[in-house]
Scaffold this motif. Structure first.
Motif, PDB file in Angstrom:
ATOM      1  N   ARG A 112       0.716  -1.181  -0.069  1.00 41.15           N
ATOM      2  CA  ARG A 112      -0.133  -0.076   0.047  1.00 41.15           C
ATOM      3  C   ARG A 112       0.824   1.283  -0.024  1.00 41.15           C
ATOM      4  O   ARG A 112       0.701   2.143  -0.781  1.00 41.15           O
ATOM      5  N   ARG A 113       1.682   1.261   0.758  1.00 45.11           N
ATOM      6  CA  ARG A 113       2.786   2.644   0.891  1.00 45.11           C
ATOM      7  C   ARG A 113       3.501   2.752  -0.499  1.00 45.11           C
ATOM      8  O   ARG A 113       3.730   3.849  -0.969  1.00 45.11           O
ATOM      9  N   LEU A 114       3.719   1.678  -1.081  1.00 49.12           N
ATOM     10  CA  LEU A 114       4.628   1.911  -2.377  1.00 49.12           C
ATOM     11  C   LEU A 114       3.594   2.355  -3.457  1.00 49.12           C
ATOM     12  O   LEU A 114       3.974   2.706  -4.639  1.00 49.12           O
ATOM     13  N   GLY A 115       1.961   1.757  -3.513  1.00 46.93           N
ATOM     14  CA  GLY A 115       1.325   2.257  -4.532  1.00 46.93           C
ATOM     15  C   GLY A 115       0.190   1.516  -4.880  1.00 46.93           C
ATOM     16  O   GLY A 115      -0.564   1.978  -5.757  1.00 46.93           O
ATOM     17  N   ILE A 116       0.137   0.199  -4.367  1.00 44.49           N
ATOM     18  CA  ILE A 116      -0.833  -0.735  -4.718  1.00 44.49           C
ATOM     19  C   ILE A 116      -2.340  -0.175  -3.881  1.00 44.49           C
ATOM     20  O   ILE A 116      -2.210  -0.175  -2.730  1.00 44.49           O
ATOM     21  N   GLU A 117      -3.266  -0.158  -4.589  1.00 47.15           N
ATOM     22  CA  GLU A 117      -4.468   0.529  -4.212  1.00 47.15           C
ATOM     23  C   GLU A 117      -5.575  -0.598  -4.306  1.00 47.15           C
ATOM     24  O   GLU A 117      -6.528  -0.439  -3.699  1.00 47.15           O
ATOM     25  N   SER A 118      -5.555  -1.545  -5.004  1.00 43.16           N
ATOM     26  CA  SER A 118      -6.654  -2.555  -5.349  1.00 43.16           C
ATOM     27  C   SER A 118      -6.849  -3.212  -4.027  1.00 43.16           C
ATOM     28  O   SER A 118      -5.974  -3.424  -3.096  1.00 43.16           O
ATOM     29  N   VAL A 123      -4.855  -6.387  -9.892  1.00 46.94           N
ATOM     30  CA  VAL A 123      -4.273  -4.896  -9.973  1.00 46.94           C
ATOM     31  C   VAL A 123      -4.380  -4.680 -11.571  1.00 46.94           C
ATOM     32  O   VAL A 123      -4.513  -5.816 -12.574  1.00 46.94           O
ATOM     33  N   THR A 124      -3.876  -3.451 -11.942  1.00 50.21           N
ATOM     34  CA  THR A 124      -4.052  -2.945 -13.370  1.00 50.21           C
ATOM     35  C   THR A 124      -2.405  -2.779 -13.690  1.00 50.21           C
ATOM     36  O   THR A 124      -1.726  -2.537 -12.554  1.00 50.21           O
ATOM     37  N   THR A 169       3.145   2.193 -10.952  1.00 46.36           N
ATOM     38  CA  THR A 169       3.289   3.134 -10.066  1.00 46.36           C
ATOM     39  C   THR A 169       4.109   2.646  -8.746  1.00 46.36           C
ATOM     40  O   THR A 169       4.837   3.264  -8.143  1.00 46.36           O
ATOM     41  N   ALA A 170       3.653   1.128  -8.264  1.00 47.43           N
ATOM     42  CA  ALA A 170       4.195   0.706  -7.172  1.00 47.43           C
ATOM     43  C   ALA A 170       5.679   0.304  -7.441  1.00 47.43           C
ATOM     44  O   ALA A 170       6.205   0.203  -6.454  1.00 47.43           O
ATOM     45  N   TYR A 171       5.956  -0.104  -8.625  1.00 45.58           N
ATOM     46  CA  TYR A 171       7.459  -0.483  -8.889  1.00 45.58           C
ATOM     47  C   TYR A 171       8.345   0.767  -8.877  1.00 45.58           C
ATOM     48  O   TYR A 171       9.706   0.756  -8.902  1.00 45.58           O
ATOM     49  N   THR A 172       7.710   2.105  -8.981  1.00 47.39           N
ATOM     50  CA  THR A 172       8.812   3.252  -9.218  1.00 47.39           C
ATOM     51  C   THR A 172       9.629   3.441  -8.079  1.00 47.39           C
ATOM     52  O   THR A 172      10.588   3.751  -8.367  1.00 47.39           O
ATOM     53  N   PRO A 173       9.060   3.234  -6.805  1.00 44.29           N
ATOM     54  CA  PRO A 173      10.202   3.355  -5.764  1.00 44.29           C
ATOM     55  C   PRO A 173      11.457   2.457  -5.710  1.00 44.29           C
ATOM     56  O   PRO A 173      12.416   2.865  -5.335  1.00 44.29           O
ATOM     57  N   ARG A 203       7.863   7.474  -3.352  1.00 42.86           N
ATOM     58  CA  ARG A 203       6.690   7.358  -3.902  1.00 42.86           C
ATOM     59  C   ARG A 203       6.324   8.267  -5.313  1.00 42.86           C
ATOM     60  O   ARG A 203       6.627   9.449  -4.943  1.00 42.86           O
ATOM     61  N   ALA A 204       5.912   7.582  -6.351  1.00 44.87           N
ATOM     62  CA  ALA A 204       5.503   8.935  -7.284  1.00 44.87           C
ATOM     63  C   ALA A 204       4.255   8.390  -8.030  1.00 44.87           C
ATOM     64  O   ALA A 204       4.142   7.146  -8.586  1.00 44.87           O
ATOM     65  N   GLY A 205       3.082   9.154  -7.719  1.00 49.28           N
ATOM     66  CA  GLY A 205       1.700   8.583  -8.339  1.00 49.28           C
ATOM     67  C   GLY A 205       1.951   8.772  -9.822  1.00 49.28           C
ATOM     68  O   GLY A 205       2.737   9.643 -10.345  1.00 49.28           O
ATOM     69  N   ALA A 206       1.301   7.846 -10.515  1.00 49.38           N
ATOM     70  CA  ALA A 206       1.164   8.301 -12.148  1.00 49.38           C
ATOM     71  C   ALA A 206       0.418   9.484 -12.473  1.00 49.38           C
ATOM     72  O   ALA A 206      -0.573   9.777 -12.192  1.00 49.38           O
ATOM     73  N   TYR A 207       0.991   9.985 -13.484  1.00 45.30           N
ATOM     74  CA  TYR A 207       0.184  11.192 -13.859  1.00 45.30           C
ATOM     75  C   TYR A 207       0.505  11.679 -15.287  1.00 45.30           C
ATOM     76  O   TYR A 207       1.303  11.048 -15.903  1.00 45.30           O
ATOM     77  N   GLY A 208      -0.336  12.256 -16.021  1.00 41.40           N
ATOM     78  CA  GLY A 208      -0.242  12.268 -17.723  1.00 41.40           C
ATOM     79  C   GLY A 208      -0.417  13.586 -18.085  1.00 41.40           C
ATOM     80  O   GLY A 208      -0.010  14.039 -19.205  1.00 41.40           O
TER      81      GLY A 208
END
Length: 674
Positions: A459-465, A480-481, A487-491, A498-503
């Motif tokens: 969860r901390r790294l970015g898994i939200e499902s 997961v998607t 996103t969760a692999y980015t760290p 942590r870096a949330g995906a954005y476009g």
């Protein structure tokens, strides 16, 4: 006493009083003519009634004709221009109209190209081409199906301006009436200008000026002959012949237009040959249809940010069109080869910069066939691609890559997970357990560390499902998607942030006024330096020696992890280099098993092909070395240079082409371009 006449005299008088045989025949003929007169009157009456009915029907049709006021006003909707992070145009959404142009402002060969394919007798017919109608009807009847249409340019203008797209005889008659009305009110040049300023050229571009800017990034007055032929070729079927959707088909269609121009004397053979040998360069940002998955994703965010009543906007995105094309080609290269795809019918790819900016997004093999964005919406089990979160939680709890565990069958209650192919190798280090993707060791350390700790780290790294925190958590038995996993692999790639995906980087009005700017906040540290270093070691070793070997790119430092689910339904490769984090998924939309496709198979090959072909600037392909193992992109330049030195097959029959939804040869003869 009077004498009675004799018998012979009486007979003679009787014969003289009776009509002769010759006298009776005319009488019968006279009666015959008299008996036929009612039939003539009936036929005449029926003809009069039919004429009145037809006239009444035409009057009723005329009464239903749409209002023609405001004919020359263009209804314009707001447009959104999407640019990549280098400023290249990716796509436009909305109805893009350029400024209106006159016939005098356009090159003669552009006008000739349009008339050659749309209406060769435009300057000689009164709005309806009887010769064209007869030719089309004869061809359709002879073929037994719709093969040609006889609709003129004026009829097409009438339909586009005033009528619905329904295919009925009533609507076709209205089209003809309006065509006659247009011809009576406007000159031929004015009708041609109205048509060219309103007709749809695909890609959201209405009008020749907007189309020229859309495809060639310059005004229509500066187009060359080959470019004019390409635009004229779009009119028959804008989506089908768009160079964005199919460069080779657009090239073939442009060749047909040039051939028709030469055959009708509008250009010389020498001019045709010169045009065929001149490169046509489509706008760089307009040559990636697969980027529409990304545009769909960001367009929804634009609506949420700017609302529905915004004016024209310019959206500066994080996408890189070169990386996007490389990603699309990589997916196609592997999945189009049955021996490499291993029964996987679909795929998705997401590539993020280390700060979460989306550089490439492939939501499927073909946007034209399916607009479902698997990169963002497909929920699939990650399988062993989830194991890095298990190992990271173990390292946070104090274990190290050199600690040893026994790779042997394990049982937890009534649950006994198995290794791939039911193979076990005995005692080994955690590093070796990672690169061999041992299920046994992953389950053991998850139980030692605590499933709750594993879930919290994910969860901390970015898994939200939603995750099921049960015995199967370590093996990624939840959904997961691809975007979420990336996103969760980015760290793991950027040192633990942590870096949330954005476009979207920013949004501006057409006048340059800011509407939105993405926040520039530092990423939260979610992995300590020691855990980050240990995980990086495991990822790099896995690509160098383990299940991810097929993802290796000579000259690049690559780390990653494979993932495969039960019955080979899903296969993953999640990895990174110094600039990008990329996740690839392959499988089938119906969740059916593949032909034993594993994460080290199609996904790892796609990852490798993508990074091999990625552009040099900031995206990691090897300096001074071209990409290997991939065919060149099917750009319009390679497809049209040269177009063809030989005439296209039967170009004379390509004027109108089959209708997409025919309603019979008769209506097709009235106009088969609907």
């Amino acid at each position: 006493m009077a004498r009675r006449p004799g018998k012979s005299q009486a007979a003679q008088r009787a014969r003289s009083a009776a009509p002769s045989r010759g006298q009776r025949r005319p009488a019968r003929r006279k009666r015959a003519r008299g008996n036929g007169f009612p039939w003539f009157r009936t036929a005449a009456s029926l003809a009069i009634i039919a004429t009145l009915i037809l006239g009444g029907w035409l009057v009723s049709i005329a009464r239903d004709l749409p209002d023609t006021d405001g004919l020359q006003a263009i209804e314009r909707t707001a447009t959104i221009a999407f640019l990549d992070h280098n400023g290249a145009l990716i796509a436009r959404r909305g109805s893009a109209h350029g400024h209106e142009v006159t016939v005098d402002e356009l090159p003669d060969y552009l006008i000739d190209a349009v008339l050659a394919v749309e209406d060769r007798r435009f300057y000689s017919h009164p709005g309806v081409d009887l010769i064209g109608l007869g030719r089309a009807m004869f061809a359709n009847v002879r073929a037994g199906r719709v093969v040609q249409g006889g609709s003129t340019l004026t009829q097409q203008l009438a339909k586009n301006l005033f009528l619905s797209p329904e295919r009925t005889l009533r609507r076709k008659v209205q089209e003809m009436m309006l065509a006659f009305w247009l011809e009576s009110r406007f000159s031929k040049d004015e009708i041609l200008e109205l048509y060219l300023n309103r007709v749809y050229f695909g890609g959201g571009a209405y009008g020749v000026e907007a189309a020229s800017l859309r495809y060639f990034s310059r005004p229509a007055s500066e187009l060359g002959l080959g470019e004019a032929a390409l635009l004229a070729g779009l009119l028959k079927a804008p989506s089908r012949y768009s160079p964005v959707n199919d460069a080779q088909r657009a090239a073939a269609r442009a060749t047909v237009v040039l051939d028709l121009m030469a055959q009708t004397g509008r250009i010389t053979e020498a001019e045709r040959m010169t045009a065929a040998q001149t490169p046509i360069r489509v706008s760089r940002g307009s040559s990636s249809q697969g980027a529409q998955y990304f545009i769909d994703w960001t367009a929804e965010q634009v609506r949420q940010i700017a609302g529905l009543d915004h004016g024209d906007l310019v959206v500066y995105t994080t996408l890189d069109v070169d990386a996007q094309r490389a990603a699309e080609r990589a997916v196609s290269l592997i999945l189009d080869d049955e021996s490499l795809a291993s029964g996987a019918g679909e795929g998705a790819l997401v590539s993020l910069a280390h700060d979460g900016g989306v550089r490439a997004m492939v939501g499927g093999r073909s946007y034209a066939r399916s607009q479902f964005n698997r990169a963002v919406l497909a929920q699939r089990q990650p399988g062993s691609a989830f194991k890095p979160f298990v190992y990271a939680s173990a390292f946070e709890a104090g274990l190290s890559p050199e600690d040893r565990r026994n790779d042997a069958p394990v049982r937890i209650g009534d649950w006994a997970p198995q290794n791939y192919n039911d193979e076990y190798r005995g005692e080994m280090t955690l590093r070796e357990g990672f690169i061999r993707s041992s299920n046994s060791i992953a389950v053991q350390i998850a139980e030692e560390t605590g499933r709750g700790h594993v879930a919290r780290l994910a969860r901390r790294l970015g898994i939200e499902s939603p995750m099921r925190v049960d015995r199967s958590l370590a093996l990624g038995v939840f959904e997961v998607t691809p975007l979420e996993l990336a996103t969760a692999y980015t760290p793991f790639a950027n040192g633990g942030l942590r870096a949330g995906a954005y476009g979207i980087e920013r949004i501006e009005t057409a006048q340059g006024e800011p509407v939105y700017v993405a926040p520039t906040r530092p990423g939260e540290l979610v992995l300590d330096a020691r855990t980050s270093a240990r995980m990086r070691d495991l990822f790099l070793t896995n690509v160098r020696e383990g299940t991810g070997r097929r993802a290796a790119v000579p000259g690049l430092v690559i780390g990653g992890k494979t993932g495969t689910t039960n019955e080979f339904r899903d296969a993953w490769f999640a990895g990174f280099n110094s600039e990008l984090v990329t996740v690839v998924w392959t499988g089938n939309d119906d969740n059916s098993p593949t032909d034993r496709a594993t994460g080290g198979g199609p996904p790892a090959r796609i990852f490798q092909a993508y990074l091999e072909a990625a552009p040099r600037t900031g995206l990691g392909s090897r300096p001074d070395q071209p990409p290997t193992g991939m065919a060149g992109p099917p750009t319009i330049e390679t497809a049209i240079l040269p177009l063809s030195d030989q005439p296209a097959a039967d170009p004379a029959n390509d004027r109108d082409g089959p209708a997409e939804d025919p309603i019979g040869a008769f209506l097709a003869g009235l106009g088969g371009r609907d």
